[in-house]
Design a protein around this motif. Structure first.
Motif, PDB file in Angstrom:
ATOM      1  N   ALA E   5       0.973  -1.321   0.159  1.00  0.00           N
ATOM      2  CA  ALA E   5       0.076   0.053  -0.039  1.00  0.00           C
ATOM      3  C   ALA E   5       0.780   1.219  -0.015  1.00  0.00           C
ATOM      4  O   ALA E   5       1.654   1.467   0.802  1.00  0.00           O
ATOM      5  N   ARG E   6       0.569   2.208  -0.803  1.00  0.00           N
ATOM      6  CA  ARG E   6       1.330   3.155  -1.109  1.00  0.00           C
ATOM      7  C   ARG E   6       1.033   4.415   0.143  1.00  0.00           C
ATOM      8  O   ARG E   6       1.780   5.314   0.342  1.00  0.00           O
ATOM      9  N   ASN E   7       0.124   4.277   0.807  1.00  0.00           N
ATOM     10  CA  ASN E   7      -0.331   5.061   1.718  1.00  0.00           C
ATOM     11  C   ASN E   7      -0.315   4.409   3.152  1.00  0.00           C
ATOM     12  O   ASN E   7      -1.224   3.506   3.311  1.00  0.00           O
ATOM     13  N   GLN E   8       0.558   5.027   3.997  1.00  0.00           N
ATOM     14  CA  GLN E   8       0.671   4.533   5.344  1.00  0.00           C
ATOM     15  C   GLN E   8       0.889   5.521   6.302  1.00  0.00           C
ATOM     16  O   GLN E   8       1.912   6.198   6.283  1.00  0.00           O
ATOM     17  N   LEU E   9      -0.253   6.070   6.966  1.00  0.00           N
ATOM     18  CA  LEU E   9      -0.244   7.484   7.774  1.00  0.00           C
ATOM     19  C   LEU E   9      -0.143   7.080   9.212  1.00  0.00           C
ATOM     20  O   LEU E   9      -1.168   6.504   9.691  1.00  0.00           O
ATOM     21  N   LYS E  10       0.834   7.443   9.521  1.00  0.00           N
ATOM     22  CA  LYS E  10       1.127   7.256  10.973  1.00  0.00           C
ATOM     23  C   LYS E  10       0.597   8.256  12.080  1.00  0.00           C
ATOM     24  O   LYS E  10       0.480   9.510  11.755  1.00  0.00           O
ATOM     25  N   GLY E  11      -0.060   7.574  13.012  1.00  0.00           N
ATOM     26  CA  GLY E  11      -0.743   8.467  13.959  1.00  0.00           C
ATOM     27  C   GLY E  11      -0.869   7.801  15.213  1.00  0.00           C
ATOM     28  O   GLY E  11      -0.352   6.906  15.888  1.00  0.00           O
ATOM     29  N   THR E  12      -2.049   8.474  16.014  1.00  0.00           N
ATOM     30  CA  THR E  12      -2.469   7.827  17.382  1.00  0.00           C
ATOM     31  C   THR E  12      -3.824   7.580  17.279  1.00  0.00           C
ATOM     32  O   THR E  12      -4.580   8.344  16.967  1.00  0.00           O
ATOM     33  N   VAL E  13      -4.327   6.531  18.115  1.00  0.00           N
ATOM     34  CA  VAL E  13      -5.484   6.098  17.947  1.00  0.00           C
ATOM     35  C   VAL E  13      -6.428   7.008  18.826  1.00  0.00           C
ATOM     36  O   VAL E  13      -5.974   7.357  20.089  1.00  0.00           O
ATOM     37  N   VAL E  14      -7.622   7.761  18.563  1.00  0.00           N
ATOM     38  CA  VAL E  14      -8.228   8.806  19.006  1.00  0.00           C
ATOM     39  C   VAL E  14      -9.458   7.939  20.088  1.00  0.00           C
ATOM     40  O   VAL E  14      -9.845   8.250  21.110  1.00  0.00           O
TER      41      VAL E  14
END
Lengths: 69, 69, 69, 69, 69, 69
Positions: E5-14
């Motif tokens: 997958a070209r899109n791997q957006l890092k973050g934090t679970v809200v």
């Protein structure tokens, strides 16, 4: 074969445009509505899809978005 | 807003069934064809989708399969 | 019916779990591999899907990602 | 990395066909079953996918349809 | 594991909202942007997803539409 | 037009690569994050997508997977 997809729109193939690996198949489902499907070239060959042939556009409900004007 | 999806089928909402997190919205696009969309409950609330409302079923070409009888 | 999807994995239904609007159907395709499908409750009813029944997991090529370890 | 997709089918790359922007990667997952994935050329390069390499076909449950004969 | 997958957006679970079979997981990827994922309850349990946890929203390029205002 | 998709990421087109039938459009959504969309060449023409143009990456929640490291 019977398939789970809720949306099975019957029509007629308007045209088939083959790309390098992906084809675009357009199906006239009546009422002036034409649906475009992007499928593999192999699938086009396998189903012998061509202009004028009856075909069904099959779409899973979870792939349908809803918009309002 | 204008969107890239090749398939934008105009119609009228027939019914909305809300589940725990996922709703099923059925849109009559004419010619006896009803399209079912599975979308989030939040989207239903956000767009105020309800029976009788005009709505558009939006489907990306790469999500359309083709079948033959 | 013959469908364009390149992936049609034959197996046997292991179990069906119905939710409020969405069901999970698990299909044993052999070799110790079980495939999970999330489909509408209506589709489960329409196809009379139940444990022990032969079924085919159908997947469009554009919905398959590839991973490496 | 661990991913949410319920379907992670381990196998071996059978062949890779590159198109203009989209590649078709076929993965033999055993038992005579070959899964086809349509992914970007960039992904093929990024993962160095090539014939004979171990690979995993990853499929989200909501992208699996169910059919019966 | 590395995925195509070209899109791997890092973050934090809200937050994580569980339904009967489908959960909604919202991930803050920074810059005031929150991405919503609809995944199975089993996946939420399997990955132990919970508020405050680091997580990556993974999206295949063929599942991204483009809109203009 | 207002659409049901929970994920509408505003940004600027970085580049457009046209293939035989499928284009790759990359959109910078800020914070160093670039999203890739694979859409039809027709959609690129229809929306006049080009480098530097404002655009929105639209993604249905059911198309978002979640990963953890």
């Amino acid at each position: 074969m019977k398939i789970s997809a809720r949306n099975q729109l019957k029509g007629t193939v308007v045209d088939v445009v083959k790309g390098a690996t992906t084809s675009h198949v357009r199906i006239d489902i009546g009422g002036g509505v034409v649906v475009t499907a992007a499928i593999t070239n192999e699938a086009v060959d396998d189903l012998h899809l061509a202009k004028g042939q009856p075909a069904i556009a099959v779409i899973k409900s979870s792939d349908v978005l809803v918009a309002i004007d």
